[in-house]
Design a protein around this motif. Structure first.
Motif, mmCIF file in Angstrom:
data_model
loop_
_atom_site.group_PDB
_atom_site.id
_atom_site.type_symbol
_atom_site.label_atom_id
_atom_site.label_comp_id
_atom_site.label_asym_id
_atom_site.label_seq_id
_atom_site.Cartn_x
_atom_site.Cartn_y
_atom_site.Cartn_z
ATOM 1 N N LEU A 222 63.831 60.018 33.775
ATOM 2 C CA LEU A 222 64.275 60.960 32.746
ATOM 3 C C LEU A 222 64.736 60.219 31.499
ATOM 4 O O LEU A 222 64.714 60.767 30.401
ATOM 5 N N GLY A 223 65.180 58.975 31.649
ATOM 6 C CA GLY A 223 65.554 58.123 30.531
ATOM 7 C C GLY A 223 64.775 56.836 30.620
ATOM 8 O O GLY A 223 63.562 56.857 30.836
ATOM 9 N N ALA A 224 65.457 55.714 30.464
ATOM 10 C CA ALA A 224 64.784 54.424 30.577
ATOM 11 C C ALA A 224 64.304 54.206 32.010
ATOM 12 O O ALA A 224 64.995 54.568 32.967
ATOM 13 N N PRO A 225 63.114 53.638 32.192
ATOM 14 C CA PRO A 225 62.652 53.314 33.540
ATOM 15 C C PRO A 225 63.656 52.432 34.273
ATOM 16 O O PRO A 225 64.296 51.563 33.685
ATOM 17 N N ILE B 106 52.464 39.186 39.262
ATOM 18 C CA ILE B 106 52.425 40.651 39.337
ATOM 19 C C ILE B 106 53.821 41.220 39.601
ATOM 20 O O ILE B 106 54.157 42.306 39.115
ATOM 21 N N GLU B 107 54.653 40.484 40.318
ATOM 22 C CA GLU B 107 55.995 40.985 40.642
ATOM 23 C C GLU B 107 56.836 41.234 39.396
ATOM 24 O O GLU B 107 57.760 42.053 39.416
ATOM 25 N N ASP B 108 56.546 40.541 38.293
ATOM 26 C CA ASP B 108 57.362 40.651 37.084
ATOM 27 C C ASP B 108 56.805 41.623 36.048
ATOM 28 O O ASP B 108 57.403 41.789 34.980
ATOM 29 N N GLN B 109 55.676 42.249 36.329
ATOM 30 C CA GLN B 109 55.021 43.050 35.295
ATOM 31 C C GLN B 109 55.896 44.174 34.718
ATOM 32 O O GLN B 109 55.937 44.347 33.495
ATOM 33 N N PRO B 110 56.616 44.965 35.514
ATOM 34 C CA PRO B 110 57.457 45.998 34.883
ATOM 35 C C PRO B 110 58.485 45.421 33.921
ATOM 36 O O PRO B 110 58.751 46.006 32.866
ATOM 37 N N ARG B 111 59.067 44.281 34.258
ATOM 38 C CA ARG B 111 60.073 43.666 33.378
ATOM 39 C C ARG B 111 59.446 43.190 32.067
ATOM 40 O O ARG B 111 60.051 43.292 31.002
ATOM 41 N N VAL B 112 58.241 42.643 32.167
ATOM 42 C CA VAL B 112 57.570 42.204 30.942
ATOM 43 C C VAL B 112 57.294 43.404 30.045
ATOM 44 O O VAL B 112 57.566 43.372 28.835
ATOM 45 N N TRP B 113 56.773 44.456 30.622
ATOM 46 C CA TRP B 113 56.488 45.672 29.840
ATOM 47 C C TRP B 113 57.746 46.198 29.163
ATOM 48 O O TRP B 113 57.712 46.600 27.988
ATOM 49 N N MET B 114 58.860 46.179 29.855
ATOM 50 C CA MET B 114 60.100 46.717 29.298
ATOM 51 C C MET B 114 60.624 45.892 28.122
ATOM 52 O O MET B 114 61.483 46.366 27.373
ATOM 53 N N GLN B 115 60.121 44.678 27.915
ATOM 54 C CA GLN B 115 60.531 43.894 26.747
ATOM 55 C C GLN B 115 60.175 44.601 25.442
ATOM 56 O O GLN B 115 60.817 44.360 24.411
ATOM 57 N N LEU B 116 59.177 45.459 25.476
ATOM 58 C CA LEU B 116 58.789 46.196 24.280
ATOM 59 C C LEU B 116 59.945 47.024 23.725
ATOM 60 O O LEU B 116 60.083 47.179 22.504
ATOM 61 N N PHE B 117 60.758 47.573 24.609
ATOM 62 C CA PHE B 117 61.773 48.532 24.199
ATOM 63 C C PHE B 117 63.065 47.856 23.746
ATOM 64 O O PHE B 117 63.981 48.532 23.293
ATOM 65 N N SER B 118 63.111 46.534 23.857
ATOM 66 C CA SER B 118 64.253 45.790 23.319
ATOM 67 C C SER B 118 63.820 44.863 22.191
ATOM 68 O O SER B 118 64.581 44.006 21.763
ATOM 69 N N LYS C 184 39.111 40.550 38.974
ATOM 70 C CA LYS C 184 40.418 39.903 39.037
ATOM 71 C C LYS C 184 41.061 40.024 37.661
ATOM 72 O O LYS C 184 40.496 39.586 36.654
ATOM 73 N N VAL C 185 42.237 40.630 37.592
ATOM 74 C CA VAL C 185 42.891 40.869 36.309
ATOM 75 C C VAL C 185 43.401 39.560 35.723
ATOM 76 O O VAL C 185 44.050 38.760 36.412
ATOM 77 N N ARG C 186 43.089 39.340 34.458
ATOM 78 C CA ARG C 186 43.589 38.174 33.724
ATOM 79 C C ARG C 186 44.780 38.552 32.839
ATOM 80 O O ARG C 186 45.745 37.798 32.754
ATOM 81 N N TYR C 187 44.693 39.704 32.142
ATOM 82 C CA TYR C 187 45.725 40.108 31.195
ATOM 83 C C TYR C 187 46.000 41.605 31.314
ATOM 84 O O TYR C 187 45.068 42.402 31.493
ATOM 85 N N PHE C 188 47.277 41.968 31.201
ATOM 86 C CA PHE C 188 47.693 43.363 31.035
ATOM 87 C C PHE C 188 48.062 43.597 29.570
ATOM 88 O O PHE C 188 48.719 42.754 28.938
ATOM 89 N N SER C 189 47.676 44.745 29.057
ATOM 90 C CA SER C 189 48.110 45.182 27.733
ATOM 91 C C SER C 189 49.412 45.960 27.886
ATOM 92 O O SER C 189 49.469 46.946 28.627
ATOM 93 N N ASN C 190 50.456 45.507 27.197
ATOM 94 C CA ASN C 190 51.745 46.193 27.243
ATOM 95 C C ASN C 190 51.907 47.044 25.988
ATOM 96 O O ASN C 190 51.929 46.505 24.879
ATOM 97 N N ASP C 191 52.039 48.342 26.174
ATOM 98 C CA ASP C 191 52.098 49.284 25.054
ATOM 99 C C ASP C 191 53.226 50.278 25.282
ATOM 100 O O ASP C 191 53.410 50.768 26.414
ATOM 101 N N THR C 192 53.963 50.594 24.223
ATOM 102 C CA THR C 192 55.049 51.559 24.359
ATOM 103 C C THR C 192 54.540 52.930 24.776
ATOM 104 O O THR C 192 55.220 53.657 25.491
ATOM 105 N N GLY C 193 53.338 53.277 24.348
ATOM 106 C CA GLY C 193 52.795 54.590 24.677
ATOM 107 C C GLY C 193 52.612 54.832 26.160
ATOM 108 O O GLY C 193 52.535 55.986 26.601
ATOM 109 N N LEU C 194 52.557 53.754 26.955
ATOM 110 C CA LEU C 194 52.425 53.920 28.408
ATOM 111 C C LEU C 194 53.622 54.650 28.992
ATOM 112 O O LEU C 194 53.518 55.253 30.068
ATOM 113 N N ARG C 195 54.757 54.603 28.287
ATOM 114 C CA ARG C 195 55.948 55.315 28.767
ATOM 115 C C ARG C 195 55.655 56.795 28.937
ATOM 116 O O ARG C 195 56.165 57.454 29.872
ATOM 117 N N ASN C 196 54.830 57.350 28.059
ATOM 118 C CA ASN C 196 54.504 58.768 28.135
ATOM 119 C C ASN C 196 53.509 59.094 29.246
ATOM 120 O O ASN C 196 53.322 60.260 29.589
#
Length: 356
Positions: free
Chosen positions: A20-23, A331-343, A50-62
Protein backbone atom coordinates in the motif's frame (compact mmCIF):
# COMPACT_ATOMS: atom_id res chain seq x y z
CA UNK A 1 21.18 -21.75 -10.74
CA UNK A 2 21.59 -25.40 -11.73
CA UNK A 3 21.46 -26.52 -15.32
CA UNK A 4 23.27 -29.84 -15.72
CA UNK A 5 20.51 -31.19 -17.95
CA UNK A 6 16.97 -30.13 -18.75
CA UNK A 7 14.70 -29.52 -17.01
CA UNK A 8 16.34 -26.38 -15.66
CA UNK A 9 15.77 -24.86 -12.24
CA UNK A 10 16.14 -21.18 -11.50
CA UNK A 11 15.77 -18.69 -8.68
CA UNK A 12 13.19 -16.00 -9.28
CA UNK A 13 11.33 -13.32 -7.34
CA UNK A 14 7.54 -13.52 -7.17
CA UNK A 15 5.03 -10.97 -5.96
CA UNK A 16 3.99 -12.16 -2.50
CA UNK A 17 2.08 -9.11 -1.21
CA UNK A 18 0.79 -5.94 -2.85
CA UNK A 19 2.19 -2.93 -0.99
CA UNK A 20 0.00 0.00 0.00
CA UNK A 21 3.05 2.25 0.48
CA UNK A 22 6.72 1.57 -0.07
CA UNK A 23 7.52 -2.06 -0.93
CA UNK A 24 8.60 -4.10 2.09
CA UNK A 25 11.83 -6.03 1.58
CA UNK A 26 11.96 -8.20 4.70
CA UNK A 27 9.72 -10.01 7.15
CA UNK A 28 6.39 -11.82 6.94
CA UNK A 29 4.77 -9.00 4.94
CA UNK A 30 7.57 -8.73 2.39
CA UNK A 31 6.42 -7.62 -1.04
CA UNK A 32 8.57 -10.16 -2.89
CA UNK A 33 9.53 -13.77 -2.19
CA UNK A 34 12.52 -15.60 -3.67
CA UNK A 35 11.67 -19.09 -4.83
CA UNK A 36 13.31 -21.84 -6.85
CA UNK A 37 11.27 -22.95 -9.87
CA UNK A 38 11.63 -25.76 -12.37
CA UNK A 39 11.14 -24.45 -15.88
CA UNK A 40 9.07 -26.36 -18.45
CA UNK A 41 10.47 -27.67 -21.72
CA UNK A 42 10.60 -25.22 -24.60
CA UNK A 43 7.70 -25.02 -27.00
CA UNK A 44 8.22 -24.29 -30.67
CA UNK A 45 9.08 -20.61 -31.13
CA UNK A 46 10.57 -20.15 -27.65
CA UNK A 47 14.08 -19.55 -26.33
CA UNK A 48 15.65 -20.31 -22.96
CA UNK A 49 17.86 -17.44 -21.84
CA UNK A 50 20.30 -16.61 -19.08
CA UNK A 51 19.62 -13.08 -17.82
CA UNK A 52 22.57 -10.69 -18.01
CA UNK A 53 20.90 -7.38 -17.03
CA UNK A 54 17.68 -6.20 -15.38
CA UNK A 55 16.21 -2.82 -16.27
CA UNK A 56 15.25 -0.93 -13.11
CA UNK A 57 12.40 1.52 -13.70
CA UNK A 58 10.21 3.46 -11.30
CA UNK A 59 7.16 2.63 -13.39
CA UNK A 60 7.45 -1.02 -12.34
CA UNK A 61 6.02 0.08 -8.99
CA UNK A 62 2.65 0.46 -10.69
CA UNK A 63 2.86 -3.11 -12.02
CA UNK A 64 2.43 -4.44 -8.47
CA UNK A 65 -0.05 -1.95 -6.99
CA UNK A 66 -1.62 1.11 -8.58
CA UNK A 67 -4.53 3.45 -8.06
CA UNK A 68 -5.57 2.57 -11.60
CA UNK A 69 -7.88 -0.44 -11.93
CA UNK A 70 -6.07 -3.36 -13.62
CA UNK A 71 -8.47 -3.36 -16.57
CA UNK A 72 -7.61 0.31 -17.21
CA UNK A 73 -3.83 -0.09 -16.87
CA UNK A 74 -1.76 0.22 -20.05
CA UNK A 75 -0.13 -3.24 -19.70
CA UNK A 76 -1.11 -6.33 -17.72
CA UNK A 77 -0.16 -5.95 -14.06
CA UNK A 78 1.65 -8.62 -12.01
CA UNK A 79 -0.76 -10.99 -10.22
CA UNK A 80 0.01 -12.25 -6.73
CA UNK A 81 2.18 -15.35 -6.90
CA UNK A 82 3.60 -14.44 -10.33
CA UNK A 83 7.19 -13.46 -11.14
CA UNK A 84 8.06 -9.77 -10.99
CA UNK A 85 8.50 -8.28 -14.45
CA UNK A 86 11.08 -5.95 -15.94
CA UNK A 87 13.00 -5.33 -19.12
CA UNK A 88 16.00 -7.61 -19.55
CA UNK A 89 19.03 -8.32 -21.69
CA UNK A 90 19.70 -12.06 -21.84
CA UNK A 91 21.84 -14.66 -23.58
CA UNK A 92 20.20 -17.54 -25.43
CA UNK A 93 21.05 -20.89 -23.82
CA UNK A 94 18.72 -23.09 -25.88
CA UNK A 95 16.53 -22.25 -28.85
CA UNK A 96 13.40 -23.74 -30.37
CA UNK A 97 13.22 -20.89 -32.87
CA UNK A 98 14.96 -20.63 -36.25
CA UNK A 99 15.56 -16.94 -35.55
CA UNK A 100 17.92 -17.39 -32.59
CA UNK A 101 20.87 -19.61 -31.75
CA UNK A 102 22.82 -20.34 -28.59
CA UNK A 103 24.94 -17.37 -27.58
CA UNK A 104 22.74 -14.69 -29.17
CA UNK A 105 21.99 -11.66 -27.03
CA UNK A 106 18.35 -10.57 -26.93
CA UNK A 107 16.27 -7.95 -25.20
CA UNK A 108 12.69 -7.89 -24.01
CA UNK A 109 11.31 -4.43 -23.20
CA UNK A 110 8.88 -5.34 -20.41
CA UNK A 111 7.98 -9.06 -20.48
CA UNK A 112 11.18 -10.28 -18.86
CA UNK A 113 11.11 -11.32 -15.21
CA UNK A 114 13.33 -11.16 -12.11
CA UNK A 115 14.82 -14.61 -12.69
CA UNK A 116 18.23 -16.11 -13.43
CA UNK A 117 16.81 -18.09 -16.34
CA UNK A 118 13.77 -17.15 -18.43
CA UNK A 119 11.75 -18.69 -21.23
CA UNK A 120 10.77 -16.09 -23.82
CA UNK A 121 8.68 -16.16 -26.95
CA UNK A 122 11.07 -15.50 -29.81
CA UNK A 123 8.50 -13.18 -31.38
CA UNK A 124 8.86 -10.81 -28.41
CA UNK A 125 12.67 -10.83 -28.43
CA UNK A 126 14.74 -8.10 -30.04
CA UNK A 127 18.17 -9.19 -31.29
CA UNK A 128 20.89 -6.78 -30.20
CA UNK A 129 23.09 -5.36 -32.92
CA UNK A 130 26.45 -3.77 -32.03
CA UNK A 131 26.28 -0.07 -31.24
CA UNK A 132 28.57 2.56 -32.80
CA UNK A 133 31.74 3.55 -31.01
CA UNK A 134 31.72 0.35 -28.93
CA UNK A 135 28.92 1.76 -26.78
CA UNK A 136 27.69 -0.84 -24.26
CA UNK A 137 24.67 -2.85 -25.32
CA UNK A 138 23.07 -1.92 -21.98
CA UNK A 139 21.99 1.34 -23.63
CA UNK A 140 19.28 -0.71 -25.35
CA UNK A 141 17.56 -0.77 -21.95
CA UNK A 142 17.98 2.99 -21.39
CA UNK A 143 19.01 5.61 -23.92
CA UNK A 144 17.96 3.39 -26.84
CA UNK A 145 15.15 1.65 -24.96
CA UNK A 146 12.01 2.73 -23.17
CA UNK A 147 13.71 5.73 -21.54
CA UNK A 148 14.97 7.29 -24.75
CA UNK A 149 11.82 6.49 -26.69
CA UNK A 150 9.63 8.01 -23.96
CA UNK A 151 11.82 11.11 -23.83
CA UNK A 152 11.70 11.61 -27.59
CA UNK A 153 8.01 10.76 -27.97
CA UNK A 154 7.01 12.90 -25.01
CA UNK A 155 8.77 15.97 -26.36
CA UNK A 156 8.02 15.70 -30.07
CA UNK A 157 4.58 14.09 -30.08
CA UNK A 158 2.85 14.48 -26.71
CA UNK A 159 4.14 18.00 -25.99
CA UNK A 160 4.66 19.09 -29.61
CA UNK A 161 7.73 21.00 -28.42
CA UNK A 162 9.22 23.59 -30.78
CA UNK A 163 12.66 25.24 -31.05
CA UNK A 164 11.24 28.54 -29.82
CA UNK A 165 9.94 26.97 -26.59
CA UNK A 166 11.10 27.16 -23.00
CA UNK A 167 11.06 23.59 -21.69
CA UNK A 168 11.33 22.34 -18.10
CA UNK A 169 12.11 18.67 -17.37
CA UNK A 170 11.83 17.09 -13.91
CA UNK A 171 13.88 14.10 -12.70
CA UNK A 172 16.45 15.53 -15.10
CA UNK A 173 19.26 13.29 -13.82
CA UNK A 174 17.20 10.11 -14.20
CA UNK A 175 17.01 7.71 -17.14
CA UNK A 176 14.22 9.42 -19.07
CA UNK A 177 14.88 12.97 -17.85
CA UNK A 178 18.56 12.93 -18.81
CA UNK A 179 17.66 11.85 -22.34
CA UNK A 180 14.87 14.42 -22.55
CA UNK A 181 17.31 17.19 -21.58
CA UNK A 182 19.73 16.22 -24.35
CA UNK A 183 17.01 15.72 -26.95
CA UNK A 184 15.54 19.13 -26.16
CA UNK A 185 18.94 20.87 -26.27
CA UNK A 186 20.83 18.98 -28.98
CA UNK A 187 18.17 17.63 -31.35
CA UNK A 188 15.24 20.02 -30.99
CA UNK A 189 17.43 23.05 -30.34
CA UNK A 190 14.98 24.55 -27.86
CA UNK A 191 15.53 28.17 -26.89
CA UNK A 192 15.74 27.40 -23.16
CA UNK A 193 15.92 24.03 -21.39
CA UNK A 194 15.72 23.83 -17.61
CA UNK A 195 16.20 20.72 -15.50
CA UNK A 196 14.93 19.91 -12.03
CA UNK A 197 16.91 17.34 -10.01
CA UNK A 198 17.39 16.23 -6.42
CA UNK A 199 20.85 17.48 -5.47
CA UNK A 200 23.30 20.23 -6.33
CA UNK A 201 25.69 17.60 -7.70
CA UNK A 202 23.07 16.19 -10.04
CA UNK A 203 22.12 19.70 -11.15
CA UNK A 204 25.77 20.41 -12.00
CA UNK A 205 25.88 17.22 -14.12
CA UNK A 206 22.65 18.16 -15.93
CA UNK A 207 24.06 21.61 -16.74
CA UNK A 208 27.68 20.81 -17.45
CA UNK A 209 27.43 17.41 -19.12
CA UNK A 210 23.92 17.28 -20.59
CA UNK A 211 23.76 20.90 -21.72
CA UNK A 212 20.76 22.30 -19.83
CA UNK A 213 20.73 26.08 -19.63
CA UNK A 214 19.75 25.87 -15.96
CA UNK A 215 19.04 23.16 -13.39
CA UNK A 216 17.56 23.68 -9.93
CA UNK A 217 17.37 21.47 -6.86
CA UNK A 218 13.80 20.68 -5.81
CA UNK A 219 15.03 19.78 -2.31
CA UNK A 220 16.30 23.32 -1.76
CA UNK A 221 14.24 25.41 0.69
CA UNK A 222 14.22 28.14 -1.98
CA UNK A 223 12.99 25.86 -4.79
CA UNK A 224 9.82 27.84 -5.57
CA UNK A 225 11.75 31.12 -5.70
CA UNK A 226 14.51 29.47 -7.76
CA UNK A 227 11.94 28.14 -10.21
CA UNK A 228 10.47 31.57 -10.70
CA UNK A 229 13.93 33.08 -11.16
CA UNK A 230 14.95 30.65 -13.94
CA UNK A 231 11.63 30.99 -15.80
CA UNK A 232 11.24 34.78 -16.15
CA UNK A 233 9.28 34.36 -19.39
CA UNK A 234 7.28 31.40 -18.07
CA UNK A 235 7.20 27.91 -19.59
CA UNK A 236 5.80 26.52 -22.83
CA UNK A 237 6.36 22.81 -22.10
CA UNK A 238 6.79 20.94 -18.84
CA UNK A 239 7.91 17.31 -19.16
CA UNK A 240 6.70 15.82 -15.88
CA UNK A 241 8.25 12.69 -14.41
CA UNK A 242 7.40 13.22 -10.75
CA UNK A 243 4.00 14.84 -10.07
CA UNK A 244 3.40 16.02 -6.51
CA UNK A 245 4.80 19.29 -5.18
CA UNK A 246 7.04 19.84 -8.23
CA UNK A 247 4.07 19.62 -10.57
CA UNK A 248 2.12 21.89 -8.23
CA UNK A 249 4.85 24.53 -8.42
CA UNK A 250 5.18 24.15 -12.18
CA UNK A 251 1.48 24.90 -12.74
CA UNK A 252 2.16 28.45 -11.52
CA UNK A 253 4.89 28.93 -14.17
CA UNK A 254 3.08 27.66 -17.27
CA UNK A 255 2.24 30.04 -20.09
CA UNK A 256 -1.33 30.41 -21.21
CA UNK A 257 -2.11 27.40 -23.44
CA UNK A 258 1.14 25.73 -22.35
CA UNK A 259 1.48 21.94 -22.28
CA UNK A 260 2.31 19.54 -19.46
CA UNK A 261 3.40 16.17 -20.90
CA UNK A 262 3.00 13.62 -18.10
CA UNK A 263 5.42 10.70 -18.29
CA UNK A 264 5.35 9.64 -14.63
CA UNK A 265 4.46 10.55 -11.06
CA UNK A 266 7.24 8.93 -9.06
CA UNK A 267 6.70 11.15 -6.01
CA UNK A 268 3.41 9.36 -5.31
CA UNK A 269 4.25 5.76 -6.24
CA UNK A 270 5.14 4.72 -2.68
CA UNK A 271 2.68 7.00 -0.93
CA UNK A 272 -0.57 5.75 0.50
CA UNK A 273 -2.03 9.23 0.18
CA UNK A 274 -3.62 10.80 -2.92
CA UNK A 275 -1.66 13.48 -4.75
CA UNK A 276 -2.63 16.96 -3.54
CA UNK A 277 -2.39 19.96 -5.88
CA UNK A 278 -3.17 23.36 -4.40
CA UNK A 279 -2.59 25.15 -7.73
CA UNK A 280 -4.97 23.05 -9.83
CA UNK A 281 -7.09 26.07 -10.79
CA UNK A 282 -4.09 27.29 -12.81
CA UNK A 283 -5.09 24.65 -15.38
CA UNK A 284 -8.37 26.49 -15.91
CA UNK A 285 -7.10 30.02 -15.52
CA UNK A 286 -4.18 29.55 -17.95
CA UNK A 287 -5.96 26.95 -20.15
CA UNK A 288 -3.11 24.52 -19.67
CA UNK A 289 -3.12 21.37 -21.78
CA UNK A 290 -2.22 18.24 -19.75
CA UNK A 291 -1.33 15.21 -21.87
CA UNK A 292 -0.49 11.81 -20.49
CA UNK A 293 1.52 9.41 -22.66
CA UNK A 294 3.46 6.15 -22.56
CA UNK A 295 6.30 4.82 -24.64
CA UNK A 296 4.01 2.21 -26.22
CA UNK A 297 2.07 5.02 -27.94
CA UNK A 298 4.95 5.38 -30.41
CA UNK A 299 5.72 1.78 -31.33
CA UNK A 300 5.36 2.40 -35.06
CA UNK A 301 7.83 5.29 -34.81
CA UNK A 302 10.51 3.36 -32.89
CA UNK A 303 12.77 2.56 -35.88
CA UNK A 304 12.88 6.25 -36.83
CA UNK A 305 13.36 7.38 -33.22
CA UNK A 306 16.17 4.90 -32.56
CA UNK A 307 17.84 5.78 -35.85
CA UNK A 308 17.99 9.42 -34.81
CA UNK A 309 19.08 8.73 -31.23
CA UNK A 310 21.81 6.25 -32.17
CA UNK A 311 23.00 8.57 -34.93
CA UNK A 312 23.17 11.48 -32.48
CA UNK A 313 25.19 9.36 -30.05
CA UNK A 314 27.52 8.25 -32.83
CA UNK A 315 28.31 11.81 -33.93
CA UNK A 316 28.62 13.12 -30.38
CA UNK A 317 25.54 15.31 -30.15
CA UNK A 318 24.17 13.08 -27.38
CA UNK A 319 26.62 12.01 -24.68
CA UNK A 320 26.03 8.74 -22.87
CA UNK A 321 29.11 8.76 -20.66
CA UNK A 322 28.09 8.64 -16.99
CA UNK A 323 24.50 8.13 -18.14
CA UNK A 324 24.22 4.68 -16.57
CA UNK A 325 24.47 3.38 -13.03
CA UNK A 326 25.27 -0.34 -13.23
CA UNK A 327 25.11 -2.34 -10.01
CA UNK A 328 26.60 -5.85 -9.99
CA UNK A 329 24.47 -8.07 -7.77
CA UNK A 330 23.20 -11.62 -7.35
CA UNK A 331 19.53 -12.39 -7.84
CA UNK A 332 19.06 -12.25 -4.05
CA UNK A 333 19.76 -8.49 -4.07
CA UNK A 334 17.56 -7.47 -6.99
CA UNK A 335 14.67 -5.91 -4.99
CA UNK A 336 17.14 -3.78 -3.02
CA UNK A 337 18.84 -2.59 -6.19
CA UNK A 338 15.51 -1.64 -7.73
CA UNK A 339 14.52 0.30 -4.61
CA UNK A 340 17.59 2.54 -5.03
CA UNK A 341 15.55 4.40 -7.65
CA UNK A 342 13.24 5.80 -4.99
CA UNK A 343 16.06 7.27 -2.90
CA UNK A 344 17.82 8.89 -5.86
CA UNK A 345 20.96 6.75 -5.73
CA UNK A 346 21.21 6.52 -9.51
CA UNK A 347 22.50 8.90 -12.15
CA UNK A 348 20.91 8.17 -15.50
CA UNK A 349 19.66 4.64 -16.09
CA UNK A 350 19.86 2.15 -13.19
CA UNK A 351 20.74 -1.39 -14.28
CA UNK A 352 21.48 -4.60 -12.42
CA UNK A 353 24.28 -6.71 -13.86
CA UNK A 354 23.29 -10.16 -12.66
CA UNK A 355 26.11 -12.18 -11.15
CA UNK A 356 25.85 -15.87 -10.31
Amino acid sequence: MTSANPPYTTKQWILASKPLGAPILEGPDATFKLQTTTLPSLNEGQVLCKVRYFSNDTGLRNFIQSSVAPERFYVPTVPLGSPMRSGIIAEVVESASPNFKTGDLVMDFHLGIWSELVILDAANCQPLAPLPGDLPLTHYLGAFGASGIAAYGGLYFAAEAKPEHTIVISAAAGATGSMAIQIAVKLLGAKRVIGIAGSDEKCAWVRDQLGAHECINYKSPTFVQDLKAVTPDEVDVYFDNVGGSVLDAMLTRMKRFGTVAVCGAVSSYNSGEPMALSNWFEVISMRINIRGFIMLDYMEKIPTILGELIGAAADGRIKLQDGETVVEAPIEDQPRVWMQLFSGQNQGKLLTKLIV
